[in-house]
Design an enzyme around this catalytic site. Sequence first.
Site, short mmCIF file in Angstrom:
data_model
loop_
_atom_site.label_atom_id
_atom_site.label_comp_id
_atom_site.label_asym_id
_atom_site.label_seq_id
_atom_site.Cartn_x
_atom_site.Cartn_y
_atom_site.Cartn_z
N LYS A 47 2.37 -3.22 7.24
CA LYS A 47 2.64 -3.40 5.80
C LYS A 47 4.08 -2.96 5.48
O LYS A 47 4.77 -3.60 4.68
CB LYS A 47 1.64 -2.60 4.95
CG LYS A 47 0.22 -3.09 4.98
CD LYS A 47 0.03 -4.50 4.41
CE LYS A 47 0.19 -4.58 2.91
NZ LYS A 47 -0.21 -5.93 2.39
N TYR A 101 -1.70 -0.45 10.97
CA TYR A 101 -1.86 -1.11 9.66
C TYR A 101 -0.66 -0.80 8.76
O TYR A 101 0.00 -1.71 8.25
CB TYR A 101 -3.16 -0.66 8.98
CG TYR A 101 -3.21 -0.98 7.49
CD1 TYR A 101 -3.21 -2.30 7.04
CD2 TYR A 101 -3.24 0.03 6.53
CE1 TYR A 101 -3.24 -2.61 5.68
CE2 TYR A 101 -3.28 -0.27 5.17
CZ TYR A 101 -3.27 -1.58 4.76
OH TYR A 101 -3.29 -1.89 3.40
N THR A 108 0.82 -1.22 0.00
CA THR A 108 0.00 0.00 0.00
C THR A 108 0.86 1.27 0.00
O THR A 108 2.00 1.26 0.47
CB THR A 108 -0.90 0.00 1.26
OG1 THR A 108 -1.46 1.28 1.44
CG2 THR A 108 -0.09 -0.31 2.53
N ASP A 109 0.28 2.37 -0.48
CA ASP A 109 0.99 3.66 -0.44
C ASP A 109 1.05 4.20 1.00
O ASP A 109 1.81 5.13 1.27
CB ASP A 109 0.33 4.69 -1.36
CG ASP A 109 -1.12 5.02 -0.99
OD1 ASP A 109 -1.69 4.37 -0.10
OD2 ASP A 109 -1.68 5.95 -1.61
N GLU A 110 0.27 3.60 1.91
CA GLU A 110 0.24 4.13 3.28
C GLU A 110 1.57 3.94 4.01
O GLU A 110 1.83 4.59 5.01
CB GLU A 110 -0.92 3.49 4.08
CG GLU A 110 -2.26 3.79 3.42
CD GLU A 110 -3.46 3.46 4.27
OE1 GLU A 110 -3.37 3.51 5.51
OE2 GLU A 110 -4.52 3.17 3.68
N1 LIG Z 1 -8.07 -1.77 -0.41
C1 LIG Z 1 -7.16 -0.90 -0.85
O1 LIG Z 1 -7.50 0.21 -1.24
C2 LIG Z 1 -5.70 -1.29 -0.91
C3 LIG Z 1 -4.80 -0.40 -1.49
C4 LIG Z 1 -3.46 -0.78 -1.62
C5 LIG Z 1 -3.04 -2.02 -1.16
N2 LIG Z 1 -3.93 -2.86 -0.58
C6 LIG Z 1 -3.42 -4.19 -0.14
O2 LIG Z 1 -4.02 -5.15 -1.00
C7 LIG Z 1 -4.25 -6.35 -0.28
C8 LIG Z 1 -5.71 -6.72 -0.38
O3 LIG Z 1 -6.50 -5.67 0.16
P1 LIG Z 1 -8.08 -5.77 0.20
O4 LIG Z 1 -8.62 -4.40 0.31
O5 LIG Z 1 -8.56 -6.66 -0.88
O6 LIG Z 1 -8.28 -6.49 1.61
P2 LIG Z 1 -9.50 -7.31 2.17
O7 LIG Z 1 -9.52 -7.04 3.63
O8 LIG Z 1 -10.74 -7.08 1.38
O9 LIG Z 1 -9.08 -8.84 1.90
C9 LIG Z 1 -8.07 -9.49 2.64
C10 LIG Z 1 -8.25 -10.98 2.44
O10 LIG Z 1 -7.19 -11.64 3.17
C11 LIG Z 1 -7.76 -12.74 3.88
N3 LIG Z 1 -6.95 -12.98 5.09
C12 LIG Z 1 -6.82 -12.17 6.17
N4 LIG Z 1 -6.02 -12.73 7.08
C13 LIG Z 1 -5.60 -13.91 6.56
C14 LIG Z 1 -4.75 -14.96 7.02
N5 LIG Z 1 -4.16 -14.88 8.23
N6 LIG Z 1 -4.52 -16.02 6.21
C15 LIG Z 1 -5.12 -16.11 5.00
N7 LIG Z 1 -5.96 -15.16 4.51
C16 LIG Z 1 -6.20 -14.08 5.29
C17 LIG Z 1 -9.18 -12.28 4.24
O11 LIG Z 1 -10.03 -13.38 4.52
C18 LIG Z 1 -9.57 -11.52 2.98
O12 LIG Z 1 -10.16 -12.39 2.01
C19 LIG Z 1 -3.78 -6.10 1.16
O13 LIG Z 1 -2.49 -6.64 1.30
C20 LIG Z 1 -3.76 -4.58 1.28
O14 LIG Z 1 -2.77 -4.17 2.20
C21 LIG Z 1 -5.25 -2.52 -0.43
#
Ligand SMILES: NC(=O)c1ccc[n+]([C@@H]2O[C@H](COP(=O)([O-])OP(=O)(O)OC[C@H]3O[C@@H](n4cnc5c(N)ncnc54)[C@H](O)[C@@H]3O)[C@@H](O)[C@H]2O)c1
Length: 351
Positions: free
Chosen positions: A161, A157, A132-134
């Site tokens: 990351k 968070y 993430t950009d965070e």
């Molecule tokens: N949502 C955003 O805007 C955004 C932006 C940049 C990066 N990200 C990154 O992208 C990735 C996905 O984000 P998202 O928004 O889809 O998240 P999300 O919370 O919707 O999905 C996370 C998934 O990981 C699974 N999970 C959690 N803990 C787990 C574990 N211990 N073992 C196995 N599975 C597990 C959950 O069941 C879920 O399906 C993350 O790594 C996040 O940091 C998200």
Amino acid sequence: MEKRILITGGAGFIGSHVVRRFVKSYPGYKIVNLDKLTYAGNLLNLVDIEDEPNYEFVKGDIVDAGFIADLFSVYQFDAVIHLAAESHVDRSIANPMEFVMTNVIGTVNLLNAAKEYWKGDYDKKRFYHVSTDEVYGALGETGMFTEATSYDPHSPYSASKASSDHFVRAYHDTYGLDVVISNCSNNYGSHHFPEKLIPLAINNIKNNKAVPVYGKGENVRDWLWVEDHARAIDVIFHQAKTGETYNIGGHNEWKNIDLIKLLCKIMDQKLGREAGASEQLITYVTDRAGHDLRYAIDSSKLQHNLGWVPGLQFEEGLAKTVDWYLENEQWLNDVTSSNYQSYYETQYAER
Ligand SMILES: NC(=O)c1ccc[n+]([C@@H]2O[C@H](COP(=O)([O-])OP(=O)(O)OC[C@H]3O[C@@H](n4cnc5c(N)ncnc54)[C@H](O)[C@@H]3O)[C@@H](O)[C@H]2O)c1
């Protein structure tokens, strides 16, 4: 099969879009979706592809090192695309340790399995960490995060990351593992759990409930259509040089309050409400602790080196997102009533 790819967190918001893209675009790849199915994991996100012959779902926890080692041994993966994470900043403030366990320990478990099982073959394997950009912290009124910006995370968070990013790079530098990392801005689109800003606001506006906005709504985020993110991951996975980092963003900055007002306008039109009606629902609430003021991503490296550009304009993407939530009332009801959590038992119990 040309490649066996482990995608972690594939039942979540972004992960489900990545899984769908890879399953559909690469019939020659075997895609194994590993997900713990926390509150954020929803297999209803993948009903359209769950019977594809190149797709398999495995329920499991990346924090369980023994389980991860067994999985690598059974499936003989060629690559990992790692998205599984605890992802909600507010939850990280309430319960930081869960974020340390999944985001840091879970990532290191995957790295250890890759290091062990890919020994002698590191040049033929790839570990892709989705971040993430965070991790870069907050910006003032001007400037943008580049790949050279120093890490300065502010929430549990983003700290977790950042830590996992450092571990991924350390395994490249120390052991020679082929890794790539991408740091992306805020995503929006279909299948987004309605605790996050945009789906929460859509759901509340639809149900005539208060739409909470932190502080004065002055925080600025750079929004990217989730399918553009999935396409960027596809491009980076296939084309990036080993050890590279890429920033992914939409060049699309919005103050939270302006975004919510635009959403209210779109919802008024879609729901046939009088202009301005939904804006009445906006309610200002006490700001989040340590709330970063502004994020903005410079994705020119990705654009110049690998030719990726964001595909969808924000107004169009937001209207499409609203349409999806209005057309998929059952999905929204299942998520808000927790019905989706029984889908795994009913669908997968007899498999
Ligand atoms: N949502 C955003 O805007 C955004 C932006 C940049 C990066 N990200 C990154 O992208 C990735 C996905 O984000 P998202 O928004 O889809 O998240 P999300 O919370 O919707 O999905 C996370 C998934 O990981 C699974 N999970 C959690 N803990 C787990 C574990 N211990 N073992 C196995 N599975 C597990 C959950 O069941 C879920 O399906 C993350 O790594 C996040 O940091 C998200």
